[in-house]
Design an enzyme around this catalytic site. Structure first.
Site, short mmCIF file in Angstrom:
data_model
loop_
_atom_site.label_atom_id
_atom_site.label_comp_id
_atom_site.label_asym_id
_atom_site.label_seq_id
_atom_site.Cartn_x
_atom_site.Cartn_y
_atom_site.Cartn_z
N GLY A 1 11.87 4.31 7.38
CA GLY A 1 11.36 5.66 7.56
C GLY A 1 11.33 6.06 9.03
N SER B 1 1.02 7.43 5.61
CA SER B 1 0.93 6.09 6.17
C SER B 1 -0.02 5.28 5.32
CB SER B 1 0.40 6.17 7.61
OG SER B 1 -0.08 4.91 8.02
N ALA C 1 0.87 -1.19 0.00
CA ALA C 1 0.00 0.00 0.00
C ALA C 1 0.91 1.24 0.00
CB ALA C 1 -0.96 0.00 1.19
N LEU C 2 1.77 1.27 -0.99
CA LEU C 2 2.88 2.23 -1.00
C LEU C 2 2.43 3.66 -1.19
CD1 LEU C 2 5.33 0.13 -3.21
CD2 LEU C 2 5.14 0.17 -0.72
N HIS C 3 3.16 4.57 -0.56
CA HIS C 3 2.91 6.00 -0.70
C HIS C 3 4.24 6.70 -0.96
CE1 HIS C 3 4.46 6.18 3.36
NE2 HIS C 3 3.52 5.34 3.76
N HIS D 1 7.38 5.65 1.02
CA HIS D 1 8.07 4.44 0.57
C HIS D 1 8.91 4.74 -0.68
CE1 HIS D 1 4.46 2.42 2.54
NE2 HIS D 1 5.48 1.88 3.16
N LYS E 1 9.18 7.74 10.49
CA LYS E 1 7.83 7.76 11.08
C LYS E 1 7.68 6.67 12.12
CE LYS E 1 3.54 6.63 10.52
NZ LYS E 1 3.05 5.45 9.91
N ASP E 2 8.30 5.51 11.85
CA ASP E 2 8.29 4.42 12.83
C ASP E 2 9.54 4.55 13.70
OD1 ASP E 2 5.85 2.89 12.00
OD2 ASP E 2 6.94 2.87 10.11
O1 PAF Z 1 7.52 -0.67 8.64
C1 PAF Z 1 7.00 -1.64 8.08
O2 PAF Z 1 6.34 -1.52 7.05
C2 PAF Z 1 7.17 -3.02 8.67
O3 PAF Z 1 7.20 -2.98 10.05
C3 PAF Z 1 8.39 -3.78 8.12
C4 PAF Z 1 9.69 -3.07 8.48
C5 PAF Z 1 8.30 -3.90 6.61
C6 PAF Z 1 8.47 -5.18 8.72
O4 PAF Z 1 7.34 -5.93 8.41
#
Ligand code: PAF
Length: 280
Positions: free
Chosen positions: A147, A185, A32-34, A37, A149-150
């Protein structure tokens, strides 16, 4: 762009490229790329010879079955976006390929995971560390892109790389935001138009809190003010708002000169769990 669904294919591709002396960049995603990503993919393409992206909605990092079920899945759209962004290979395995048997190994990151996401989503970072380790072993990247964000995930992955001596460089890219400040997100797609309209409040509250930190307002007061502001928008159900040390992630009782502070928030809006952070 190559599309691999098996671990063996990815391993063979990584081996062949490594033997040819090519530098590999890995962008792990859940799809579900934005634009956030794609920024990671573009950074990897600029710095590495080959970019490998993965799309895998990792069941072991979801502690809420509804969140896993409702997580957006857009493989065709994602594939086209990755090809256009300079990705050379996409790894898109099924669950049985990654987990041929349930894992027994358990990760424990100590105080780093006893707070915020780790405290509110039991088992989450065990699942993240498990799948990220598997991806590192299969793709054997020279660089891996995540990223900001996490924020806590980045701290956990940094610890994972250090503790298990993964021979790769962690690259962290700044959070990409919509024009109104909302952090991008994959979960934003699930917001109703009404919820989407109030969602930027989360970043506004973070910015106001950051300003207070700069002015030296005590951490507990910054936290209380943020909770109050979020409560005023009745739509938010705040899970946590933390004023923490940006390295240890532990909540601060007072500021220490020269040590960066991170403000982290998680809140439910319209049944969607949003997180965001700002480093001061
Ligand atoms: O940040 C994410 O999208 C996920 O936690 C990851 C790093 C791909 C692991 O599943």
């Amino acid at each position: 762009m190559h599309i691999f669904t098996t671990a063996a294919e990815l391993r063979a591709y990584a081996e062949a490229n490594r033997r040819a002396g090519r530098r590999l960049g890995l962008v792990p995603t859940m799809g579900a790329l934005h634009a956030g990503h794609l920024q990671l993919v573009q950074a990897a393409a600029a710095e590495c010879d080959e970019v490998i992206a993965s799309i895998f909605v990792n069941p072991t990092q979801f502690n809420n079955p509804d969140d896993l079920r409702l997580y957006p899945r857009l493989p065709e759209q994602d594939t086209a976006l990755l090809a256009g962004a300079g990705c050379a290979a996409l790894f898109m395995p099924g669950v049985a390929e990654i987990y041929p048997q349930p894992t027994v190994l358990r990760f424990d990151f100590g105080p780093l995971e006893r707070v915020m996401e780790g405290a509110h989503r039991p088992g989450h970072f065990n699942g993240v560390a498990t799948v990220v380790s598997k991806l590192f072993h299969l793709a054997r990247p020279h660089r891996a892109y995540f990223g900001q964000k996490d924020f806590q995930q980045v701290a956990i992955v940094r610890q994972l790389i250090a503790d298990l001596s993964f021979d790769l460089e962690l690259v962290v890219a700044p959070t990409v935001r919509e024009a109104d400040g909302l952090a991008m997100s994959s979960r934003n797609r699930r917001l109703s138009p009404e919820a989407r309209a109030v969602a930027p409040v989360l970043y506004q509250v973070l910015q106001a809190a950051a300003q207070q930190v700069r002015q030296g307002v005590a951490p507990t007061e910054v936290q209380t003010n943020a909770y109050t502001e979020l409560q005023q928008s009745a739509e938010f159900n705040t899970e946590y708002f933390e004023v923490a040390d940006a390295q240890t992630l532990q909540p601060l009782a007072h500021y220490e000169a020269g040590r960066p502070v991170v403000l982290c928030v998680a809140a439910h809006l319209d049944g969607v769990r949003l997180i965001d952070n700002v480093v001061v």
